[in-house]
Design an enzyme around this catalytic site. Structure first.
Site, PDB file in Angstrom:
ATOM      1  N   HIS A 184      83.863 -12.071  56.714  1.00  0.00           N
ATOM      2  CA  HIS A 184      84.926 -12.664  57.531  1.00  0.00           C
ATOM      3  C   HIS A 184      84.422 -13.795  58.431  1.00  0.00           C
ATOM      4  O   HIS A 184      85.206 -14.358  59.198  1.00  0.00           O
ATOM      5  CB  HIS A 184      85.596 -11.601  58.405  1.00  0.00           C
ATOM      6  CG  HIS A 184      86.639 -10.800  57.689  1.00  0.00           C
ATOM      7  ND1 HIS A 184      86.613  -9.436  57.626  1.00  0.00           N
ATOM      8  CD2 HIS A 184      87.739 -11.180  56.989  1.00  0.00           C
ATOM      9  CE1 HIS A 184      87.652  -9.006  56.922  1.00  0.00           C
ATOM     10  NE2 HIS A 184      88.341 -10.044  56.513  1.00  0.00           N
ATOM     11  N   ARG A 244      98.510  -4.302  54.547  1.00  0.00           N
ATOM     12  CA  ARG A 244      98.867  -5.410  55.428  1.00  0.00           C
ATOM     13  C   ARG A 244      99.210  -6.616  54.567  1.00  0.00           C
ATOM     14  O   ARG A 244      98.939  -6.617  53.369  1.00  0.00           O
ATOM     15  CB  ARG A 244      97.729  -5.756  56.397  1.00  0.00           C
ATOM     16  CG  ARG A 244      96.502  -6.329  55.725  1.00  0.00           C
ATOM     17  CD  ARG A 244      95.377  -6.583  56.727  1.00  0.00           C
ATOM     18  NE  ARG A 244      95.664  -7.706  57.611  1.00  0.00           N
ATOM     19  CZ  ARG A 244      95.248  -8.962  57.388  1.00  0.00           C
ATOM     20  NH1 ARG A 244      94.547  -9.256  56.319  1.00  0.00           N
ATOM     21  NH2 ARG A 244      95.533  -9.921  58.245  1.00  0.00           N
ATOM     22  N   ASN A 261      98.877 -10.887  54.192  1.00  0.00           N
ATOM     23  CA  ASN A 261      98.234 -12.114  54.638  1.00  0.00           C
ATOM     24  C   ASN A 261      98.869 -13.257  53.855  1.00  0.00           C
ATOM     25  O   ASN A 261      99.524 -13.020  52.845  1.00  0.00           O
ATOM     26  CB  ASN A 261      96.729 -12.042  54.392  1.00  0.00           C
ATOM     27  CG  ASN A 261      95.997 -13.179  55.060  1.00  0.00           C
ATOM     28  OD1 ASN A 261      96.305 -13.524  56.202  1.00  0.00           O
ATOM     29  ND2 ASN A 261      95.059 -13.786  54.347  1.00  0.00           N
ATOM     30  N   TYR A 268      92.053 -24.064  58.708  1.00  0.00           N
ATOM     31  CA  TYR A 268      91.368 -23.034  57.924  1.00  0.00           C
ATOM     32  C   TYR A 268      92.121 -22.747  56.628  1.00  0.00           C
ATOM     33  O   TYR A 268      91.522 -22.588  55.565  1.00  0.00           O
ATOM     34  CB  TYR A 268      91.233 -21.763  58.758  1.00  0.00           C
ATOM     35  CG  TYR A 268      90.702 -20.594  57.966  1.00  0.00           C
ATOM     36  CD1 TYR A 268      89.350 -20.515  57.626  1.00  0.00           C
ATOM     37  CD2 TYR A 268      91.552 -19.581  57.516  1.00  0.00           C
ATOM     38  CE1 TYR A 268      88.871 -19.465  56.866  1.00  0.00           C
ATOM     39  CE2 TYR A 268      91.081 -18.535  56.763  1.00  0.00           C
ATOM     40  CZ  TYR A 268      89.739 -18.472  56.443  1.00  0.00           C
ATOM     41  OH  TYR A 268      89.271 -17.433  55.682  1.00  0.00           O
ATOM     42  N   LYS A 269      93.439 -22.681  56.720  1.00  0.00           N
ATOM     43  CA  LYS A 269      94.229 -22.379  55.534  1.00  0.00           C
ATOM     44  C   LYS A 269      94.377 -23.597  54.613  1.00  0.00           C
ATOM     45  O   LYS A 269      94.953 -23.482  53.534  1.00  0.00           O
ATOM     46  CB  LYS A 269      95.614 -21.843  55.938  1.00  0.00           C
ATOM     47  CG  LYS A 269      95.552 -20.436  56.542  1.00  0.00           C
ATOM     48  CD  LYS A 269      96.911 -20.003  57.083  1.00  0.00           C
ATOM     49  CE  LYS A 269      96.854 -18.674  57.831  1.00  0.00           C
ATOM     50  NZ  LYS A 269      96.762 -17.498  56.960  1.00  0.00           N
TER      51      LYS A 269
HETATM   52  C1  HEM Z   1      88.071  -4.243  53.761  1.00  0.00           C
HETATM   53  C2  HEM Z   1      88.866  -5.031  53.220  1.00  0.00           C
HETATM   54  C3  HEM Z   1      88.903  -6.522  53.431  1.00  0.00           C
HETATM   55  C4  HEM Z   1      88.326  -7.465  52.648  1.00  0.00           C
HETATM   56  C5  HEM Z   1      87.487  -7.217  51.402  1.00  0.00           C
HETATM   57  C6  HEM Z   1      88.648  -8.746  53.224  1.00  0.00           C
HETATM   58  C7  HEM Z   1      88.219  -9.950  52.710  1.00  0.00           C
HETATM   59  C8  HEM Z   1      88.505 -11.184  53.243  1.00  0.00           C
HETATM   60  C9  HEM Z   1      87.980 -12.427  52.759  1.00  0.00           C
HETATM   61  C10 HEM Z   1      86.992 -12.567  51.612  1.00  0.00           C
HETATM   62  C11 HEM Z   1      88.501 -13.420  53.511  1.00  0.00           C
HETATM   63  C12 HEM Z   1      88.213 -14.910  53.358  1.00  0.00           C
HETATM   64  C13 HEM Z   1      87.112 -15.341  54.300  1.00  0.00           C
HETATM   65  C14 HEM Z   1      86.617 -16.751  54.006  1.00  0.00           C
HETATM   66  O1  HEM Z   1      87.191 -17.709  54.502  1.00  0.00           O
HETATM   67  O2  HEM Z   1      85.618 -16.877  53.278  1.00  0.00           O
HETATM   68  C15 HEM Z   1      89.375 -12.798  54.483  1.00  0.00           C
HETATM   69  C16 HEM Z   1      90.124 -13.470  55.430  1.00  0.00           C
HETATM   70  C17 HEM Z   1      90.806 -12.830  56.452  1.00  0.00           C
HETATM   71  N1  HEM Z   1      90.859 -11.463  56.699  1.00  0.00           N
HETATM   72 FE1  HEM Z   1      90.130 -10.019  55.545  1.00  0.00          FE
HETATM   73  N2  HEM Z   1      89.415  -8.569  54.342  1.00  0.00           N
HETATM   74  C18 HEM Z   1      89.593  -7.209  54.505  1.00  0.00           C
HETATM   75  C19 HEM Z   1      90.303  -6.590  55.498  1.00  0.00           C
HETATM   76  C20 HEM Z   1      90.905  -7.243  56.532  1.00  0.00           C
HETATM   77  C21 HEM Z   1      91.627  -6.571  57.583  1.00  0.00           C
HETATM   78  C22 HEM Z   1      91.836  -5.083  57.713  1.00  0.00           C
HETATM   79  C23 HEM Z   1      92.068  -7.529  58.413  1.00  0.00           C
HETATM   80  C24 HEM Z   1      92.884  -7.201  59.636  1.00  0.00           C
HETATM   81  C25 HEM Z   1      93.281  -7.854  60.567  1.00  0.00           C
HETATM   82  C26 HEM Z   1      91.644  -8.818  57.874  1.00  0.00           C
HETATM   83  C27 HEM Z   1      91.904 -10.053  58.406  1.00  0.00           C
HETATM   84  C28 HEM Z   1      91.618 -11.271  57.820  1.00  0.00           C
HETATM   85  C29 HEM Z   1      92.091 -12.545  58.317  1.00  0.00           C
HETATM   86  C30 HEM Z   1      92.967 -12.759  59.543  1.00  0.00           C
HETATM   87  C31 HEM Z   1      91.600 -13.531  57.450  1.00  0.00           C
HETATM   88  C32 HEM Z   1      91.893 -15.024  57.499  1.00  0.00           C
HETATM   89  C33 HEM Z   1      92.999 -15.247  56.499  1.00  0.00           C
HETATM   90  C34 HEM Z   1      93.767 -16.533  56.591  1.00  0.00           C
HETATM   91  O3  HEM Z   1      93.988 -17.078  57.670  1.00  0.00           O
HETATM   92  O4  HEM Z   1      94.232 -16.985  55.525  1.00  0.00           O
HETATM   93  N3  HEM Z   1      90.930  -8.600  56.741  1.00  0.00           N
HETATM   94  N4  HEM Z   1      89.349 -11.421  54.307  1.00  0.00           N
END
Ligand code: HEM
Ligand code: FES
Lengths: 348, 321, 203
Positions: A193, A223, A225, A316-317
């Protein structure tokens, strides 16, 4: 329920299209008129018949074509599916979870017959009828995780749990919002993250991890996203960014309704019983602006969310340059009237 | 997430005394059907209706994780304890219906390990029994060193030695046999993980010896369930629910909150998982922290308490519940 | 040259500490170039019998013989100086085979060396958090091209050209321990041909 599977593409000529049914059930991610990161998790229990939240693993009209697209992406780049050696058992857990859920919830599409460890799996939409020995890799054409995720929509990250953290030690990732499994495999929750702005400082990841570590068998969570994608391209990978990045150019008021897509991820979390790992399916839903604005509440709300989104998030997006045009287009559908709470359309 | 974990309705299929102190209980699903699979090291929380008190105690699952027909646990009678183990020994009979939780694992194997070195003391053998089932099915490399008081109190020692020839080493206290920990730890190949389950003294001994010998913290795993301590009764004010709750001498703070109908989360009920952590809004008195979760700093800070095992002595305690 | 201060960064970017002698059944020390200084500093506080159980693997790179004789004089049970990391790699793997749990691993020098040696040690079964590191010398980066997967060593500018596919890549702080590399992404993907001027960021 029978589903008419579309014959469509997610690359090249982009013939992907949502039916009226798919538009109605689209998982619109905004429950209010503004958006900021939060620890937005809830139990993944069935509710709202017809919605994408109804079943454990949602199967829709794009199923067959999405699986073809996955096979195409994997043929070009096998590194999109990787599993570190200690994750094989978790792969079998996933085989069991998906096969049992699909056979139970879509009996007309999938069948699972067990005779001890001898399992027969029938996947009618994909024309598969395989008999194999559970926990014996030599009886499947691929590793267990790869086998079942070639037959299930959405990306999959499989997380090993140890040292009070989650480790991304296996995954099938072909429909990702611009992140690389090959690069991130082996990282922990805070490391993968790392590139996300603001959320670390807000304490979101610390709280989210605590929640995830305590997810128990039989108590999945979910959730939503979201991000933005030009053209209905499922494979927005960093690996191919040098090929698709250029598509962000050339949006106009005339073509944005058709080309610009809201991309929503339905993310779910399940504890896996034998391995004590956690699986994180990331199911991607796409909808073109043109279709989205047919729901007046969604059109008004999306306009306000995109207009007011903090700059760091839009950067970022990856749509900071196109934001003004998006706002201009969406503003046509926002008369300023109030929107009701929650994500569902007003008319039901 | 609200309190606890998903529940399973089970029937007691067998009650079998193993020796003077330990009794084994076998549960099958009430009305038939499979129980969920689990991973070696998992426990279940058993609900006991003891008069008007509801007790919830965690016990390690010791049966083969692949066997979905039944779960077994072993309970050591603790005459000093608050009564959970006495209830199991005296009141639980074959045919009785009970409620247990879905399996929860806070002591899982590190599946990357090139070798699993298991150190058990007394009833601490139970989680290893499931783990050894799992590892022997997967062709895993393991070795058990099991310390017992006497041969007759060596719960399952004989059958384990027979089941896993060459992998099981038994040490009898009454014959002055002891695990030679230093030598054992000195000779392990890279990638070995050590697991210990037993009395507190044994766990501390393994952690400190391994630490001194340069073992990485991540390669040393332990599980100790604390039974909630008894103590002086005390009173708590719950700010969110606006209730005043009395905590009895043989009741834990968590049990008292539950009895008052206050939604209080938990998983292990033994001070290990962190799930029950509760914010303290105000207090005048002294905390008796018994958990493994809060850091020493947090314990001294007076802002958090783990209601499953910890207590309070003094005038007022106000909680964010 | 003393220990390096890096600007604050994201959570995947490694942080380095200062080597200190720890108790253990053996000591595997791997360093390149100015990384030798970290071992020499540690030597001031290590007691005599520390060195009998030590194995020092050193790659002098451009520093030539500046540090090698001092390192050799520490009296390590085994001392080796080699021309490159690639040349030393099989020796590192062999040395790890001999180790038991309790062996301490010390890495110092460039990020490229520490990253690659750490990947070997973790594959052998030592958790990465138990491995000590200290940065000394060049801050040049080892970069993976996310497109062709090729690794480019000693990157000092942003953007830079991938030494395999030739694309101009920008330098991210996102770091993979498994690959021992930072991530490089095509800088002109959205506007082909529009390549910003190179800035020297690392030395
Ligand atoms: C365990 C499972 C999860 C995995 C495998 C996962 C994986 C990822 C990955 C690979 C990214 C992209 C990061 C990058 O830019 O390289 C991401 C973004 C993100 N994750 Fe997770 N995540 C998980 C759980 C969560 C949870 C529980 C939250 C709770 C709040 C969360 C919040 C976010 C947010 C806010 C982003 C940015 C997304 C955006 O703005 O488009 N993630 N996650
Ligand atoms: S319930 Fe696990 S620490 Fe209290």
């Amino acid at each position: 329920m029978t589903i008419q599977f579309n014959d469509e593409t997610f690359h090249g000529d982009f013939t992907f299209k949502n039916s009226d049914w798919a538009i109605k059930r689209f998982p619109f991610p905004f429950h209010e008129d503004s958006y900021m990161y939060s620890v937005n998790m809830e139990p993944h229990t069935s509710y709202r018949p017809g919605s994408v939240f109804e079943r454990t693993f949602d199967v829709d009209e794009h199923y067959v074509s999405e699986m073809k697209d996955r096979a195409r992406v994997l043929a070009n780049d096998p590194l999109r599916c990787q599993s570190l050696p200690h994750m094989t058992l978790a792969g079998w857990d996933l085989v069991e979870l998906i096969m049992e859920a699909k056979a139970r919830e879509y009996p007309d599409l999938f069948e699972l017959h067990k005779d001890g460890n001898r399992w027969r799996w029938i996947n009618k939409p994909l024309g598969i009828d395989d008999t194999f020995t559970f926990l014996d890799e030599s009886t499947l054409p691929y590793g267990p995780m790869e086998y079942i995720t070639r037959q299930t929509q959405g990306d999959f990250a499989v997380l090993d749990q140890r040292d009070d953290n989650l480790w991304m030690d296996a995954g099938m990732v072909t429909t990702q919002a611009d992140w690389s499994l090959d690069f991130d495999i082996g990282m922990n929750f805070f490391e993968w993250h790392a590139p996300v702005p603001k959320a670390h400082e807000m304490g979101i990841f610390v709280r989210a991890l605590k929640f995830l570590l305590n997810i128990q068998q039989g108590q999945p969570a979910r959730r939503l996203n979201w991000t933005m994608t030009v053209n209905p391209l499922l494979d927005t990978s960093p690996e191919n960014y040098h090929k698709w990045g250029v598509m962000k150019q050339g949006l106009t008021m005339e073509n944005i309704g058709e080309k610009q897509h809201l991309r929503v991820e339905l993310q779910t979390f399940f504890r896996l019983p034998r391995s004590n790992a956690l699986v994180f399916p990331i199911r991607c839903y796409l909808i073109r602006f043109e279709d989205l604005v047919t729901v007046p509440k969604w059109a008004r709300r999306l306009h306000r969310v995109i207009r007011d989104l903090p700059e760091e998030l839009a950067t970022y997006k990856g749509f900071i340059d196109n934001r003004p045009l998006m706002v201009e287009y969406l503003s046509q559908f926002d008369d300023g009237s109030p929107t009701s709470d929650g994500i569902w359309p007003d008319d039901d | 997430m609200s309190a606890g974990t998903a529940k399973l309705n089970v029937t007691v299929a067998e009650v079998k005394p193993i020796n003077d102190l330990v009794t084994r209980f076998k549960f099958v699903r009430t009305g038939g059907g499979d129980l969920p699979t689990f991973s070696g090291g998992a426990h279940t929380v058993v609900e006991m209706q003891d008069g008007d008190i509801t007790r919830l105690n965690a016990y390690s699952l010791m049966s083969n994780p692949a066997d979905r027909g039944a779960y077994t646990i072993s309970v050591r009678r603790d005459d000093q304890g608050r009564g959970g183990s006495k209830f199991m020994h005296n009141k639980v009979k074959e045919g009785m219906e009970m409620v247990i939780s879905n399996p929860v694992n806070l002591f899982s194997l590190d599946l990357r390990a090139k070798k699993h070195l298991m150190l058990a003391g007394g009833i601490g053998i139970t989680p290893f029994m499931a783990q050894m089932h799992q590892l022997s099915m997967m062709g895993g490399n393991f070795e058990l060193h099991y310390s017992v008081r006497t041969a007759s109190l060596g719960t399952y020692a004989k059958e384990l030695a027979e089941r896993y020839p060459g992998k099981v080493h038994i040490y009898h206290d009454d014959q002055k046999e002891a695990i030679d920990l230093k030598t054992l730890l000195a000779n392990q190949p890279l990638g070995t993980h050590v697991y210990v389950c037993g009395p507190k003294g044994m766990i501390n001994w393994v952690h400190s010896t391994a630490g001194e010998m340069g073992w990485p913290r991540e390669a040393v795993h332990s599980e100790e369930f604390l039974a909630p301590a008894s103590g002086k009764p005390f009173e708590v004010k719950c700010a969110v629910s606006n209730k005043i709750v009395q905590v009895g001498e043989h009741q834990s703070l968590l049990e008292a909150l539950e009895a008052a109908g206050i939604d209080a989360p938990y998983l292990c009920r033994g001070g290990a998982c962190g799930q029950c952590e509760t914010n303290v809004i105000g207090y005048d008195g002294k905390f008796l922290h018994y958990d493994h979760w809060l850091t020493d700093e947090q314990k001294a800070g007076g802002k958090h308490i783990m209601p499953c095992v910890s207590r309070f002595e003094g005038k007022t305690l106000v909680l964010d519940r | 040259m003393s220990k390096t201060e890096f600007p604050p960064s994201i959570t995947s970017r490694p942080v380095y500490g200062e080597l200190e002698a720890r108790s253990g059944s053996g000591h595997l020390m791997i360093a390149d170039a100015e990384g030798a200084e970290a071992i020499l500093d540690l030597a001031e506080s290590a007691d005599k019998d520390f060195w009998a159980k030590a194995h020092v693997i050193y790659i002098p790179k451009k520093t030539g013989t500046k540090y090698s004789s001092q390192l050799e004089e520490l009296g390590a049970g085994q001392y080796y100086a080699g021309p490159s990391y690639e040349a030393a790699q099989s020796r590192i793997r062999r040395a790890l085979q001999d180790c038991h749990m309790g062996t301490q691993v010390y890495l110092s020098g460039t990020e490229s060396l520490m990253g690659q040696a750490m990947a070997e040690a973790t594959a052998a079964g030592i958790p990465h958090t138990a491995i000590q590191t200290e940065h000394r010398g060049s801050t040049a980066r080892r970069m993976q091209c996310v497109h062709c997967k090729g690794i480019t060593e000693d990157v000092t500018t942003d953007p830079f050209e991938c030494s395999h596919c030739g694309l101009s890549l920008f330098v991210r702080d996102h770091y993979s321990r498994r690959l021992a590399a930072f991530q490089g992404v095509r800088v002109d993907a959205e506007d082909p041909g529009n390549i910003p001027e190179k800035v020297e960021l690392f030395k």
